[in-house]
Design a protein around this motif. Sequence first.
Motif, PDB file in Angstrom:
ATOM      1  N   HIS A 415     -18.016   7.610   8.291  1.00  0.00           N
ATOM      2  CA  HIS A 415     -16.815   8.084   8.985  1.00  0.00           C
ATOM      3  C   HIS A 415     -16.227   6.974   9.855  1.00  0.00           C
ATOM      4  CE1 HIS A 415     -14.491  10.329  12.014  1.00  0.00           C
ATOM      5  NE2 HIS A 415     -14.306  11.225  11.056  1.00  0.00           N
ATOM      6  N   ALA A 416     -17.090   6.307  10.607  1.00  0.00           N
ATOM      7  CA  ALA A 416     -16.605   5.216  11.466  1.00  0.00           C
ATOM      8  C   ALA A 416     -16.097   4.043  10.635  1.00  0.00           C
ATOM      9  CB  ALA A 416     -17.729   4.774  12.397  1.00  0.00           C
ATOM     10  N   ASP A 417     -16.791   3.735   9.549  1.00  0.00           N
ATOM     11  CA  ASP A 417     -16.377   2.613   8.713  1.00  0.00           C
ATOM     12  C   ASP A 417     -15.048   2.912   8.027  1.00  0.00           C
ATOM     13  OD1 ASP A 417     -16.673   0.076   7.672  1.00  0.00           O
ATOM     14  OD2 ASP A 417     -17.694   0.785   5.876  1.00  0.00           O
ATOM     15  N   ALA A 418     -14.824   4.163   7.617  1.00  0.00           N
ATOM     16  CA  ALA A 418     -13.545   4.514   6.994  1.00  0.00           C
ATOM     17  C   ALA A 418     -12.395   4.329   7.972  1.00  0.00           C
ATOM     18  CB  ALA A 418     -13.600   5.960   6.493  1.00  0.00           C
ATOM     19  N   HIS A 419     -12.618   4.685   9.237  1.00  0.00           N
ATOM     20  CA  HIS A 419     -11.591   4.448  10.254  1.00  0.00           C
ATOM     21  C   HIS A 419     -11.320   2.952  10.414  1.00  0.00           C
ATOM     22  CE1 HIS A 419     -10.296   8.211  11.971  1.00  0.00           C
ATOM     23  NE2 HIS A 419     -11.530   8.666  11.987  1.00  0.00           N
TER      24      HIS A 419
END
Length: 753
Positions: A415-419
């Motif tokens: 989730h953080a990497d997609a952001h």
Amino acid sequence: MAGEWSDPRSFDEESLNDFDLWTTRAALESLVDEALGDALIRRGLRREDLSPEDAREALQANESLLAKLRMLQDQVAAEGSAAFRPRTRPANLGEVGWLILPVLFAVGYLTMLVLAWQAMPLFLKIFTTLALPGGVAAVFARVSRRVSALSARFTTGTVEFGEEQLGLGHRREFALQEIVLPEIRNYVVAHRRLHYGTKLVFGEQRDLYEEESDRIVPTPAAKRLRRILDRAGSGAVALGGQRGSGKTTAIHSLRRGLIHGTENPAPLVVVASAPANYDARDFVLHLHGLLCRTVLDRLREDLPFIADWRTWLRRGVRRLAGLIASAAAAWGLGGWLWDGPFLHFPAELWHLLRQVHFPDLIDPLWTVQPTGNRIALVVLALLTLYQTGRLLALPIDALTAAVRRKRNAGLHELHADAHRQLDRIRYLQTHTSGWSGKLLFPAGADFGRTRSTQRAEQQLTHPEVVAEFRAFAEQAAEQLREGGITERVVVAIDELDKIGEQDKAQQLINDIKGIFGVPGCLYLVAVSDDAVLSLEQRGLAVRDALDSAFSELVRLEPFTLDESRLWITQRLPGVPEQFCHLGHCLSGGLPRDLRRTTIDMVDVTAERYQPSLSAVTALLIREELKAKANAFIGQARVLKQTTELAELWTNLLRIPETHESVELAALAAELHEGATNDIGDPVNLLRHHSSAFVFFCATVLELFTDALTEDRLTPSLHQLAIARRHLALDPHLAWSTLTDFRKAHDVGLPGES
């Protein structure tokens, strides 16, 4: 012999002689009974006036269905499921132990409570007393489940045959959803009530104007696409078919989770439209951004919310405030009900609780107390139970959240990497930081220093963009699979067939095929008919970018006559079969044109009450003639003016003014007169196209009249739909098909006396 197995839940020793076949039949009967109990299936049977008993008998006699279940049972057995052979025997030691253990736990708990009661502090007495009813309920539930499961072990003679012994194991739901229910739906479709008549009447319209409808016709291409999703771990699949054959519909149905197996969750589908004027690097970046947004949307739906420390602090403060409020309410209400001074209520209550000795709780707390004291104790107990539950839930929730966070650590990282990836794609990041200072000396001297740094992220090259996309796609597929959210990521590239030049389409595939082959990612690309031809030439001395990029081709064919009828009746229940055949012939079976033709038929009913078949056909053909005549005239305007074109121009102008079938057939003969096989001559080609189209309209008008009865609705009408498809591809073939059709149906040819 099937009558001996009418009850799938019981058997005797004689059934063991052919146990494997009996087990398969028992599993089939059990699954059929459950499927027939489905509300949608019952509604469908009632709508078509079909008997559930007839459906049950037909399905149980279906040898193909029986063979599918037998193969599934063999697969389950090969996976390691222990084979079951029913027998009457006493319960073993382990099963009895699982029954005795909860009872021993309850007895031990009560014994320890009695022995340690005097030494326990007050708060522990309250806690153990409140926990006693829950423990007793849990023990009772456990014992009752074990007793019901063991009851069959002590029976003699006939033994109950449970669902867990049907040889399907964990694949029972798969057998129900993927094997039995489709067969029941096919039975309903095959035996549905058909309506005949030459008046256009129907029930309530359903999803007629909705492109993304849940009413999907199970075509062979859809079934094959579903099998590909179940078995393919990666690769690229070409989705072929002519314009209007449903490639976009198939992609969006996949995105909405309508085409996938029931054992696995719906795939994560990213849909992108191929650009007419493209830059390979920008298109891969566009795909990367779509994938990031789709991953974030899916995680927002399926990833459990994990609160931070601020949320836990606010929750603890609210619980503490609630506890204080409950204590105040208990003091106020209890003091008002207590038999004694209001201010003395807490002290008297404390004195009373200290005198209570387990297990003698009823006499001091209830029997010897006045009515007001009893009510006050009940209110206090309820408030105590409520607040105890809330306070205990807080650490339990915190522990559960910590376990969940640890278990879903990969998904949170994704989730953080997609952001981060999405921000990197969207913006050119610029970061400026610095410090400055100034030092003053006597006599006006000073010393200062300033420092600043600036970082601007450089543009990535095309290979770097491809590498970044592959890395993130592989990470997303792996984390989503490990997190149990989906088994596969599907990247669908739509509208590639709309790129006019085949060389440009092939160049685009050649430029972006570096993103193919990511583990856990399947690529679907809608390609043109020319690309399909290229792929079907594999094995020959021909190899191009498409051949090297795709591992498989799924071609979406136009609807058959039965598929078109099913599509129309799903949206216009009760419509006569004559109009279903008319819609199929006018559309050629292409789903997009079938929708348009059906809408045009419905629009006729807005102006006329129950219009006849002849009237509907005439109105539809008239609109077709007007539209195509304008197209033919538009083509003629750009051609070089010749004597031959002038003669053809006169006949083209007559097309929208000619309405009768005989006149149209004669006009088609005039348009076709003088046509040659020279397809390089634009005037000659226009002559072929216009004559074949007018010939088709004349044939439809002559056939679809009020005299078209049920016995004349034969599968041979499908040849008209084939001729309709040929009109756009090969007018010579269309003319030949129409000629053969009219001969077979004793319809006169143009020019015959």
